[in-house]
Design a protein around this motif. Structure first.
Motif, short mmCIF file in Angstrom:
data_model
loop_
_atom_site.label_atom_id
_atom_site.label_comp_id
_atom_site.label_asym_id
_atom_site.label_seq_id
_atom_site.Cartn_x
_atom_site.Cartn_y
_atom_site.Cartn_z
N SER A 327 0.69 -1.19 0.06
CA SER A 327 0.05 -0.05 -0.14
C SER A 327 0.78 1.40 0.04
CB SER A 327 -0.89 0.10 1.29
OG SER A 327 0.09 -0.08 2.63
N GLU A 328 2.25 1.29 0.56
CA GLU A 328 2.99 2.08 0.53
C GLU A 328 3.57 2.65 -0.81
OE1 GLU A 328 6.22 1.62 3.35
OE2 GLU A 328 4.57 0.85 4.70
N LEU A 329 3.43 1.68 -1.85
CA LEU A 329 4.01 1.48 -2.97
C LEU A 329 3.05 2.17 -3.95
CD1 LEU A 329 6.17 -1.54 -2.54
CD2 LEU A 329 6.92 0.92 -2.67
N ASP A 330 1.91 2.13 -3.73
CA ASP A 330 0.89 2.21 -5.03
C ASP A 330 0.68 3.54 -5.48
OD1 ASP A 330 -0.70 0.58 -6.44
OD2 ASP A 330 -2.41 0.75 -5.08
N LYS A 346 3.61 -1.88 -6.47
CA LYS A 346 3.46 -2.77 -5.51
C LYS A 346 3.61 -4.04 -5.73
CE LYS A 346 -1.50 -3.19 -5.72
NZ LYS A 346 -2.66 -2.79 -5.26
N ASN A 347 3.70 -4.55 -6.92
CA ASN A 347 3.99 -6.09 -7.37
C ASN A 347 5.34 -6.48 -7.77
OD1 ASN A 347 1.02 -5.08 -8.53
ND2 ASN A 347 0.80 -6.99 -7.18
N TYR A 348 5.66 -7.66 -7.61
CA TYR A 348 6.95 -7.84 -8.12
C TYR A 348 6.99 -9.53 -8.36
CZ TYR A 348 7.02 -10.46 -3.44
OH TYR A 348 6.59 -11.53 -2.32
N VAL A 349 7.85 -10.00 -9.17
CA VAL A 349 8.17 -11.58 -9.41
C VAL A 349 9.64 -11.69 -9.35
CG1 VAL A 349 8.22 -11.12 -11.76
CG2 VAL A 349 7.60 -13.42 -11.13
N VAL A 350 10.21 -12.69 -9.02
CA VAL A 350 11.34 -13.06 -8.94
C VAL A 350 11.66 -14.34 -9.52
CG1 VAL A 350 13.43 -13.74 -7.29
CG2 VAL A 350 11.44 -12.28 -6.60
N ALA A 592 9.12 -4.39 0.70
CA ALA A 592 10.02 -3.47 0.24
C ALA A 592 10.85 -2.66 0.80
CB ALA A 592 9.00 -2.43 -0.70
N THR A 593 12.11 -2.68 0.89
CA THR A 593 12.95 -1.88 1.60
C THR A 593 13.02 -0.46 1.18
OG1 THR A 593 14.77 -2.21 0.10
CG2 THR A 593 14.67 -4.08 1.76
#
Length: 969
Positions: A327-330, A346-350, A592-593
Motif C-alpha cells: 500500500s505504501e508503493l501504490d 506494489k507487485n514483483y516477481v522473482v 519493500a526496503t
C-alpha cells in the motif's frame, strides 16, 4: 373533459434549457475525447492527415511480387496450411491408429469442436468469419461427419461454452464449461453408431493478452488447474470410450503445455493424439489432412510437457505477488515542472530459478540424479516428464546414422545421415545439443550450467521410403559461451570437456551424452543412450577475453546488477545444481526496503550540464527522401534534424500509437503501424486491413523449419505492402517461462536459441519487403499478471542466456529495425526507462540501428515519456496527447538533445522502409483534415443548429405564453 394545464415559462424554459445544456456539454466532451484520441480514430477509419504534392509513382523502393490482393491472399492461405501441417506434433499413435485413411464416418466431440481456438485474445485475435470449422475441413477430405452430434453442440453453445480471457476484462473467469454427459439426449447417443469409425475429441485451452491462465478452476469443474482435464471432460472421454468407436483420436487445441497424462489412462482408451496449437485462418485444413493421411506430421514440441504443470521451479514464484507493504508503493510519485508522474509498483516477481527454465531444469536434474550429484533427491524423471522438449513422432520411421563432429576454429560442423526406414514419405528434424562442463570455478562464482542446450537444428526435405539425406548443421562456437556475472563479469568459455550430441529430443540427446560418459540404465537412466551419436571437445584454458567484446567493439560487462534480487535482499538464493533440494525455490514474501522504494519512485535525470540546445526550425531545404539509403551516422542527418521544430519533435516522440506521425518541415509522410503476432491484424484498431492470420508463433516454432518461417515472413511483408502498413508490432520474443503464461501462443518457445532462430528468419522475411518489425516485448515480459509495473528480478546470467537470447539473435542475425519495450520493470526500473537495456545492450553491444517504441501507454502514468526518451526509448505507443509530459522541458538542452536523437532513430527506420514508396526528394507533404474530423465538424454544426433552433423555440414559446397571459389580464 378537464383542460391540461400549461407549463409555466420558468418550468418550460428550465426543463428544455437543461436538456439543451446537457446536449451541448455532451457535444463538447465528445469532441474533446475524439480529438484526444485522434490518432487511433484516424487509423481505425483508414483516413489520412496529410496530402502528397509532387508524388512520384515511379519512386518504388520495395515492390510486391503479387499482381493483386487476391493472388496474395491465396498464397497466404496455402502458407497457413503448410505451416500448420509442418507444425503438427504427433504425440501418440498406438498400433498405427493414424492415419485413418479414406472415407471414414467420424463423430466430433466436445464443445470446443464447434468453438476452436484459432489464435489468442487481445492483439492475437483471429477473424474467424472466413475460417473453416472442424466439420467442414473433415468433409473436405471426404469424411462423413456426425451432424446430429455437431448440431447438439451448436445448439447448446450458449449454455456450455469456454470462457476465453479478454484484454478488456479486469479479471478473467477461466472456465471450460464442457457439456455434461447428462445433457446428451438419446438421439445424440444413438447417432454414434452410424459414425463410429472414429471419435475425434478436441481438448482446447485458450490464452491471451492481459491475464495468465488460472491455477484454480471452480469446484464444479473439478477444482484443478486450467491445464488439467475438468470433471466434465473426463466423463465425456469415459462415455466415448464405452460407445464402441473403432478408434479414439484426441486433438490438443492449446498453445500452452497441458497436462496430458490422461492420454495413457486405460479408462479413456485413447489410440492417438495430435497437438495442433492454434491454426490461424486456414491451418485447420492441415489437421484434417493429417488425420486422414494426406499430410505426415513432422512437428516437434517446443516446450517440455510435464505430468504436473506446477512442478517447475519457475512456478513457485509466478503471478500476483505483492509486497507486504504494497500500500505504501501504490502511489509513489514525483513532480517535474509541475507535471505529476506516478510510479505504481506494489507487485514483483522473482526469477529465482535462474537459468533452469523448461528442459534446462528437468534434464539437468535428471543427469544429476543419474550421476548421484547435486543433492538431486528422489527426483524421478520418468514420472515427472511425459514429453520432453523436441519430442515428435511420424507416420513413418527414421534412422539416424554416421554422426560426425568436426571442429573448425570458430565453428563446429555436425553431419547426420537420416534415412526413411518406413513405408510412407515424411520429414524429420535433426537436433544438436551441447553440454558445458560444470566446474569448480562455476560453483565458486555462481555460474550455472544446464546438462543440455540446443545449439543447432535442421529439417530434412520430404524423404521417400528408403531415401537418405545427409544433414549438415553448423554450430557457432559462440553458443558455448556462458555469462560470468561475479568473476570475470563478462562472457567466458570454461575450461574442460564439452559434449555434443544429436537426438530426437533433448532427453535422448542427454542420454547419448551420458552413454558417452559411461552411464547406463543400471545408474538410473530412463534408457540406454548411444555413445556413437555424441562427441567430446576439450577447451584447455579458461577463456575470459574472446567473448568479452561485442561485434561492435564494445566491452561486454554487467548491466543488470540492480535487477538481481540480491541487490536488495542479499540473503535470497537462486536455484543451483550444486544443491537441488536445498535451493529449490519457495514462494517469496517480500517487504519493500527503503532503498527499493526509493528506486521505484526515482525519476529521470534532467540536469543540463554538458548539453547544448540543438538547432531547431532551420531552413536547410532538405526532405526526408534525400536521406534514403544514408548511413545512420551520415552528417546529412544533422542538417535534416535541424529543420524540425520543438513541437514537431515532441509530437513524433510522444504520439506513436499505431503510426509514426508526419513531419511537414522535412516532408516526412509518416508510417502506419499495426499489431498481430501471427500476421498483420486489424482486430484492435481497424483500418480495413485484410491480411492473413497465420498459425500461432508456437506452431511456427514447432515446424523447426527456418526457411519456411522466412517464407512466411516474406508474405507478411507482402501483406504490409498491399495494405499500406509499414510497421508491424511483432514477432514476439518472450519466453515460455511457465505453461501458464497467457501469451505463450505468441511466443515461440521455452528455448531462447530456437526462438531466436525462428524470430530472425521471420524478421528477415518481413523486412525484405520494407516492412519493419517491432520485436517485442523487450524484455522479461514473461507473465501477464501485473504486467503493468511489476518489478521483475533476475540475475545477469539468466537475463542474458535465457531471456535476451531471442532478441539478440533477431537483431544480430535478423537485422530487426525496431523494438517494442515492455510494461514491466527490469528490477525497479520500467523497461522503457532502462538505459542499460536500450542503450548499453541493444544498441552498443548488439549494434541495433533503428527505433524503440513502448508497449501501449494508457492509464498507468508510471509510463513516463520523459523517462523513456532519456533512457533511449524513442517513441511512445500512445494515441492520446494526455500522456505527453515532455513539453514542459522544451527549453531543457538535455531533454531536447535526447528527443532529437529519438527523432533521428525513428526517421532513420522510416525513410528506409516501404513508407517512402511514391516519394522522392521533390515530394512535399502538407497537412489535411482527416475525413472523420470533417464528419465531426458537420455533426457539430447540425447539433449546434438544432440547439440554436431549440433556444429560439423556447424563447418564442415563452414570449407567446407571456403575451397570452397578458391579453387575458
Amino acid at each position: 373533459m378537464q383542460k391540461r394545464k400549461k407549463w409555466s415559462n420558468k418550468l418550460f424554459a428550465g426543463l428544455w434549457g437543461a436538456v439543451l445544456a446537457i446536449v451541448l456539454v455532451a457535444l463538447i466532451i465528445a469532441n474533446a475525447v475524439a480529438l484526444n484520441y485522434a490518432t487511433i480514430i484516424t487509423t481505425y477509419f483508414g483516413h489520412t492527415t496529410s496530402k502528397v504534392e509532387n508524388g512520384n509513382d515511379s519512386a518504388i523502393y520495395y515492390e510486391s511480387d503479387y499482381a493483386s490482393d487476391e493472388d496474395l491472399y491465396q498464397a497466404g492461405l496455402e502458407m497457413c496450411e503448410t505451416v500448420e501441417g509442418e507444425g503438427l506434433v504427433l504425440l501418440k499413435n498406438e498400433d498405427d491408429a493414424l492415419p485413418l485413411g479414406e472415407g471414414m464416418k467420424v463423430s466430433l466431440f466436445s464443445e470446443s469442436s464447434v468453438d476452436l481456438i484459432y489464435g489468442g485474445t487481445g492483439s492475437g485475435s483471429v477473424d474467424t468469419s472466413t475460417a473453416k470449422d472442424l466439420k467442414t475441413v473433415f468433409e473436405d477430405v471426404g469424411y462423413e461427419v456426425n451432424g446430429t452430434l455437431w448440431d447438439f453442440y451448436k445448439g447448446n453453445h450458449e449454455t456450455y461454452s469456454r470462457s476465453n480471457p479478454s484484454i478488456f476484462a479486469s479479471q478473467n473467469n477461466f472456465a471450460i464449461n464442457e457439456c455434461p454427459v447428462s445433457e446428451y439426449t438419446q438421439e445424440v447417443k444413438d447417432s454414434f453408431a452410424q459414425y463410429s469409425d472414429a471419435a475425434i475429441v478436441v481438448i482446447a485451452r485458450s490464452g491471451g493478452e492481459g491475464d495468465d491462465l488460472s491455477r484454480q478452476l471452480d469446484e464444479s469443474e473439478g477444482g484443478g488447474t486450467y491445464l488439467e482435464l475438468t470433471t466434465q471432460e473426463k466423463e465425456m472421454l469415459e462415455m466415448v470410450a464405452g460407445a464402441g468407436f473403432g478408434k479414439i483420436v484426441v486433438l490438443i487445441n492449446s498453445c500452452n503445455a497441458m497436462e496430458l497424462g490422461f492420454l495413457d489412462q486405460a479408462e479413456y482408451g485413447i489410440d492417438a493424439c495430435i497437438w495442433m496449437g492454434a491454426a490461424g485462418q486456414n491451418g485447420l485444413s492441415a489437421v484434417a489432412a493429417a488425420v486422414k493421411g494426406d499430410i505426415n506430421p513432422s512437428g516437434h514440441l517446443v516446450d517440455t510437457y510435464a505430468y504436473d504443470s506446477l512442478s517447475s521451479p519457475a512456478m513457485q514464484n509466478f503471478g500476483g505477488l505483492e509486497y507486504t507493504n504494497g500500500s505504501e508503493l501504490d502511489n509513489l510519485s514525483e513532480s517535474y515542472f509541475g507535471v505529476m508522474t506516478q510510479y505504481t509498483g506494489k507487485n514483483y516477481v522473482v526469477y529465482q530459478e535462474g537459468i533452469y527454465v523448461g528442459y534446462r531444469y528437468y534434464e539437468t536434474r535428471y543427469e544429476d540424479a543419474v550421476m548421484g550429484t547435486g543433492n538431486a533427491g528422489d527426483y524421478d524423471y520418468a514420472s515427472t516428464v511425459q514429453f520432453p522438449f523436441g519430442y515428435g513422432m511420424s507416420y513413418t520411421t527414421f534412422e539416424h546414422s554416421n554422426f560426425t563432429f568436426t571442429p573448425n576454429g570458430d565453428t563446429f560442423t555436425v553431419t547426420v545421415d537420416v534415412t526413411n526406414t518406413g513405408s510412407v514419405a515424411g520429414k524429420d528434424v535433426v537436433q544438436i545439443y551441447f553440454q558445458s562442463p560444470y566446474t569448480d570455478y562455476d560453483k565458486a562464482n555462481g555460474i550455472e550450467k544446464a546438462s543440455v542446450e540446443l545449439c543447432g537444428f535442421a529439417k530434412t526435405g520430404e524423404l521417400a521410403p528408403g531415401e537418405t539425406e545427409t544433414v549438415t548443421v553448423e554450430v557457432d562456437k559462440e553458443e558455448l559461451r556462458t555469462y560470468d556475472a561475479d568473476g570475470a563479469k563478462t562472457y567466458i568459455l570454461d575450461t574442460g570437456d564439452y559434449y555434443f550430441a544429436e537426438g530426437d529430443n533433448a532427453h535422448e540427446a542427454l542420454n547419448n551424452i551420458l552413454a558417452a560418459k559411461g552411464y547406463t540404465t543400471a545408474d538410473g537412466m530412463t534408457a540406454n543412450g548411444d555413445a556413437d551419436k555424441a562427441a567430446k571437445w576439450t577447451q584447455s584454458t579458461l577463456d575470459t577475453t574472446t567473448y568479452s567484446v561485442s561485434d561492435t567493439g564494445v566491452a561486454i560487462t554487467n548491466q543488470f546488477d540492480s535487477a538481481d534480487i540480491q541487490h536488495y535482499y542479499p540473503d535470497i538464493t537462486y536455484l543451483t545444481r550444486s544443491d537441488w533440494e536445498g535451493t529449490f525455490p519457495q514462494t517469496l514474501e517480500l517487504t519493500a526496503t527503503e532503498e527499493l522504494k526509493a528506486d521505484l519512485a526515482a525519476g529521470p535525470d534532467t540536469s543540463e550540464e554538458g548539453y547544448t540546445m540543438p538547432t531547431m526550425g532551420a531552413d536547410n531545404g532538405l526532405t526526408a527522401a534525400m536521406l534514403i539509403g544514408k548511413d545512420h551516422d551520415d552528417p546529412m542527418w544533422d542538417d535534416l534534424l535541424d529543420q524540425m521544430t520543438a513541437d514537431e519533435m515532441i509530437t513524433l516522440v510522444s504520439l506513436g500509437g499505431y503510426r509514426t506521425t508526419q513531419v511537414n518541415s522535412i516532408s516526412y509522410l509518416g508510417t502506419t503501424d499495426q499489431d498481430g503476432p501471427a500476421g498483420i491484424s486489424a482486430t484492435l484498431v481497424g483500418g480495413g486491413t485484410k491480411c492473413m492470420a497465420y498459425p500461432a508463433e508456437v506452431v511456427m516454432a514447432a515446424t523447426w523449419n527456418v526457411s519456411l518461417i522466412n517464407e512466411l515472413g516474406v508474405l507478411i511483408g507482402e501483406d504490409g505492402l498491399h495494405s499500406g502498413v509499414t510497421g508491424w508490432y511483432a514477432p514476439a520474443m518472450n519466453t515460455h517461462r511457465t505453461p501458464y503464461t497467457g501469451r505463450n501462443f505468441e511466443y515461440f518457445s521455452e528455448d531462447g536459441f530456437l526462438a531466436g532462430q525462428m524470430g530472425a528468419a521471420e524478421v528477415q522475411g518481413v523486412q525484405s519487403k520494407g516492412i519493419f518489425c517491432y520485436i517485442k516485448h523487450f524484455a522479461l515480459n514473461d507473465q501477464e499478471t501485473n504486467r503493468k509495473g511489476v518489478a521483475t528480478f533476475s540475475n545477469e546470467q539468466a537475463i542474458r542466456e535465457i531471456y535476451l537470447t531471442p532478441f539478440e539473435n533477431s537483431v544480430r542475425s535478423g537485422g530487426a529495425k525496431a523494438v517494442m519495450t515492455s510494461h514491466n520493470r527490469i528490477g525497479a526500473t520500467w523497461a522503457a526507462g532502462c538505459s542499460a537495456l536500450n542503450n548499453n545492450v541493444l544498441r552498443d553491444e548488439w549494434g541495433f540501428t533503428g527505433h524503440i517504441v513502448t508497449d501501449y501507454v494508457g492509464t498507468p502514468v508510471y509510463q513516463s515519456a520523459l523517462q523513456a526518451v532519456l533512457a533511449g526509448n524513442d517513441m511512445m505507443l500512445s494515441t492520446s496527447a494526455a500522456n505527453e509530459n515532455i513539453s514542459p522541458y522544451k527549453n531543457n538542452a538535455h531533454v531536447m538533445t535526447a528527443v532529437r536523437e529519438a527523432c533521428h532513430n525513428i526517421l532513420y527506420t522510416g525513410v528506409n522502409s516501404a513508407a517512402m514508396n511514391g516519394v522522392d526528394e521533390n515530394t512535399r507533404i502538407v497537412s489535411v483534415l482527416p475525413l472523420w474530423q470533417t464528419w465531426l465538424i458537420a455533426f457539430d454544426c447540425v447539433v449546434a443548429a438544432l440547439i440554436l433552433v431549440g433556444v429560439v423555440c423556447i424563447v418564442r414559446r415563452c414570449r407567446k405564453n407571456t403575451a397570452a397571459q397578458t391579453g387575458k389580464q
